[in-house]
Scaffold this motif. Structure first.
Motif, PDB file in Angstrom:
ATOM      1  N   SER A 121       0.878  -1.162   0.000  1.00 15.75           N
ATOM      2  CA  SER A 121       0.000   0.000   0.000  1.00 15.75           C
ATOM      3  C   SER A 121       0.918   1.215   0.000  1.00 15.75           C
ATOM      4  O   SER A 121       1.890   1.265   0.758  1.00 15.75           O
ATOM      5  N   GLY A 122       0.596   2.182  -0.862  1.00 19.18           N
ATOM      6  CA  GLY A 122       1.492   3.337  -1.018  1.00 19.18           C
ATOM      7  C   GLY A 122       1.866   3.435  -2.468  1.00 19.18           C
ATOM      8  O   GLY A 122       1.939   2.416  -3.150  1.00 19.18           O
ATOM      9  N   SER A 123       2.122   4.626  -2.923  1.00 15.48           N
ATOM     10  CA  SER A 123       2.258   4.866  -4.356  1.00 15.48           C
ATOM     11  C   SER A 123       3.693   5.232  -4.727  1.00 15.48           C
ATOM     12  O   SER A 123       4.626   4.829  -4.039  1.00 15.48           O
ATOM     13  N   LYS A 170      -4.784  -6.350   0.298  1.00 16.50           N
ATOM     14  CA  LYS A 170      -4.487  -5.272  -0.655  1.00 16.50           C
ATOM     15  C   LYS A 170      -5.742  -4.909  -1.459  1.00 16.50           C
ATOM     16  O   LYS A 170      -6.018  -3.731  -1.713  1.00 16.50           O
ATOM     17  N   ASN A 174      -7.611  -1.272  -1.601  1.00 17.96           N
ATOM     18  CA  ASN A 174      -7.744  -0.509  -2.846  1.00 17.96           C
ATOM     19  C   ASN A 174      -9.189  -0.362  -3.298  1.00 17.96           C
ATOM     20  O   ASN A 174      -9.537   0.596  -3.996  1.00 17.96           O
ATOM     21  N   MET A 177     -10.137   2.631  -1.396  1.00 18.75           N
ATOM     22  CA  MET A 177      -9.488   3.823  -1.969  1.00 18.75           C
ATOM     23  C   MET A 177     -10.169   4.262  -3.270  1.00 18.75           C
ATOM     24  O   MET A 177     -10.414   5.455  -3.492  1.00 18.75           O
ATOM     25  N   PHE A 231      -0.321   6.381  -9.651  1.00 18.22           N
ATOM     26  CA  PHE A 231      -0.994   5.072  -9.654  1.00 18.22           C
ATOM     27  C   PHE A 231      -1.899   5.043 -10.899  1.00 18.22           C
ATOM     28  O   PHE A 231      -2.955   5.681 -10.906  1.00 18.22           O
TER      29      PHE A 231
HETATM   30  O1  LIG Z   1      -2.179   0.610  -5.065  1.00 17.90           O
HETATM   31  C1  LIG Z   1      -2.055   1.802  -4.965  1.00 17.90           C
HETATM   32  C2  LIG Z   1      -1.712   2.478  -3.745  1.00 17.90           C
HETATM   33  O2  LIG Z   1      -1.623   3.736  -3.757  1.00 17.90           O
HETATM   34  O3  LIG Z   1      -1.523   1.810  -2.719  1.00 17.90           O
END
Ligand SMILES: O=CC(=O)O
Ligand SMILES: NC(=O)C1=CN([C@@H]2O[C@H](COP(=O)(O)OP(=O)(O)OC[C@H]3O[C@@H](n4cnc5c(N)ncnc54)[C@H](OP(=O)(O)O)[C@@H]3O)[C@@H](O)[C@H]2O)C=CC1
Length: 291
Positions: A121-123, A170, A174, A177, A231
């Motif tokens: 998680s995180g771009s 995950k 997402n 998100m 992303f």
């Molecule tokens: O999968 C994308 C994100 O920002 O984490």
């Protein structure tokens, strides 16, 4: 420590560079080989095929676009499976569905290798600065062996148990998100069309209970029609699709996610798949023009 790295897209390039800059020896491979050049200029070695990287390295990480790519790199000619064996570990950090992860696990372990799924998680920026959240599952010994690399790549690593659990976590994250991004886009559009200044909305949101880094980080760029990809939207739509399939399997009604998936599909049909996923905002502007 020496690691192999397969897949140098937005995330893979940032992650492998980060490892390189922190003293790791890295051997890279990418389908489009020219994307290896920048890494090589910073000291990486090249493997001409995934099999060659596996042959050279005890631990190899993959960061690939989708389930089809993740399977192809393992199973196809010159793939991971040709060289994986006892004493070698393979870590797939791509976002895929649990079934794909389980298939890869079976293939790797049938040759005596160790497998860990570890989506993140995180771009782009968290990948560049080592601030990812790592959602690992599978071989615990490989998880522990990979911890020096995870400590560079991420701010926190979770071990979630059996293979499939990392992929599920995950996809849930997402799915939330992607739904939030659609609600945010509708809110910005509604503010504008009802005569408010959307910039004021950003300030109001940022001070309240639903303040979050995504609205704060993406909002100003969206108001300037700037969708430079961190992303890619096509990957967010893939994640919504896979999350909805997980919902189907578990009989979970997900009307909000389903509507969000439709919006991302619409954006893809408008040619926005390679833009940042915040470009889903554009689908609402089309409605304005056609009314
Ligand atoms: O999968 C994308 C994100 O920002 O984490
Ligand atoms: N960008 C982000 O913010 C985040 C992305 N992720 C996930 O990480 C993964 C990678 O994302 P990202 O780096 O953004 O994606 P990119 O689209 O930038 O990169 C995709 C990578 O996959 C490779 N690839 C695609 N198809 C194949 C194939 N058939 N065979 C071999 N290689 C292939 C590409 O190779 P080539 O260069 O040759 O096209 C490239 O290296 C995805 O699963 C995504 O969902 C997770 C967290 C954040």
């Amino acid at each position: 420590m020496e690691v192999g790295f397969l897949g140098l897209g937005i995330m893979g390039k940032a992650m492998s560079m980060n490892l390189l800059m922190n003293g790791f020896k890295v051997t890279v491979w990418n389908r489009t080989l020219s994307k290896c050049n920048e890494l090589v200029a910073h000291g990486a070695s090249i493997g001409k095929t995934p099999a060659e990287v596996i042959n050279k390295c005890k631990i190899t990480i993959a960061m690939l676009s989708d389930p089809a790519a993740a399977l192809w790199v393992v199973l196809d000619k010159d793939g991971v499976l040709e060289q994986i064996c006892g004493g070698k570990g393979y870590i797939d950090m791509s976002t895929v569905d649990p079934e794909t992860s389980c298939r890869i696990n079976e293939a790797i372990t049938s040759k005596g290798g160790q497998f860990l799924e570890a989506p993140v998680s995180g771009s782009k920026q968290p990948a560049e600065t080592g601030q990812l959240v790592i959602l690992a599952a599978g071989d615990k010994a490989l998880y522990e062996a990979a911890m020096p690399a995870f400590d560079i790549l991420g701010k926190k690593s979770f071990f979630l148990g059996q293979v499939g659990n990392g992929a599920k976590m995950k996809l849930v994250v997402n799915m939330i998100m992607g739904s939030m991004m659609n609600a945010f886009s509708e809110g910005l559009t509604l503010a504008d069309r009802s005569g408010l200044n959307p910039r004021d909305l950003l300030d109001v949101l940022d001070l309240g209970a639903i303040a979050n880094p995504m609205f704060k980080g993406k909002g100003p760029a969206m108001l300037q029609n700037n969708y430079s990809p961190a992303f890619p939207l096509k990957h967010q739509q893939k994640d919504m699709r896979l999350a909805l399939a997980l919902g189907d399997e578990n009989s979970v009604p997900m009307p909000v996610a389903a509507a969000s998936n439709e919006a991302f599909k619409k954006a893809r049909s408008m040619g926005l798949g390679d833009m940042d996923f915040s470009a889903v905002f554009e689908t609402l502007k089309v409605l304005k023009h056609s009314s």
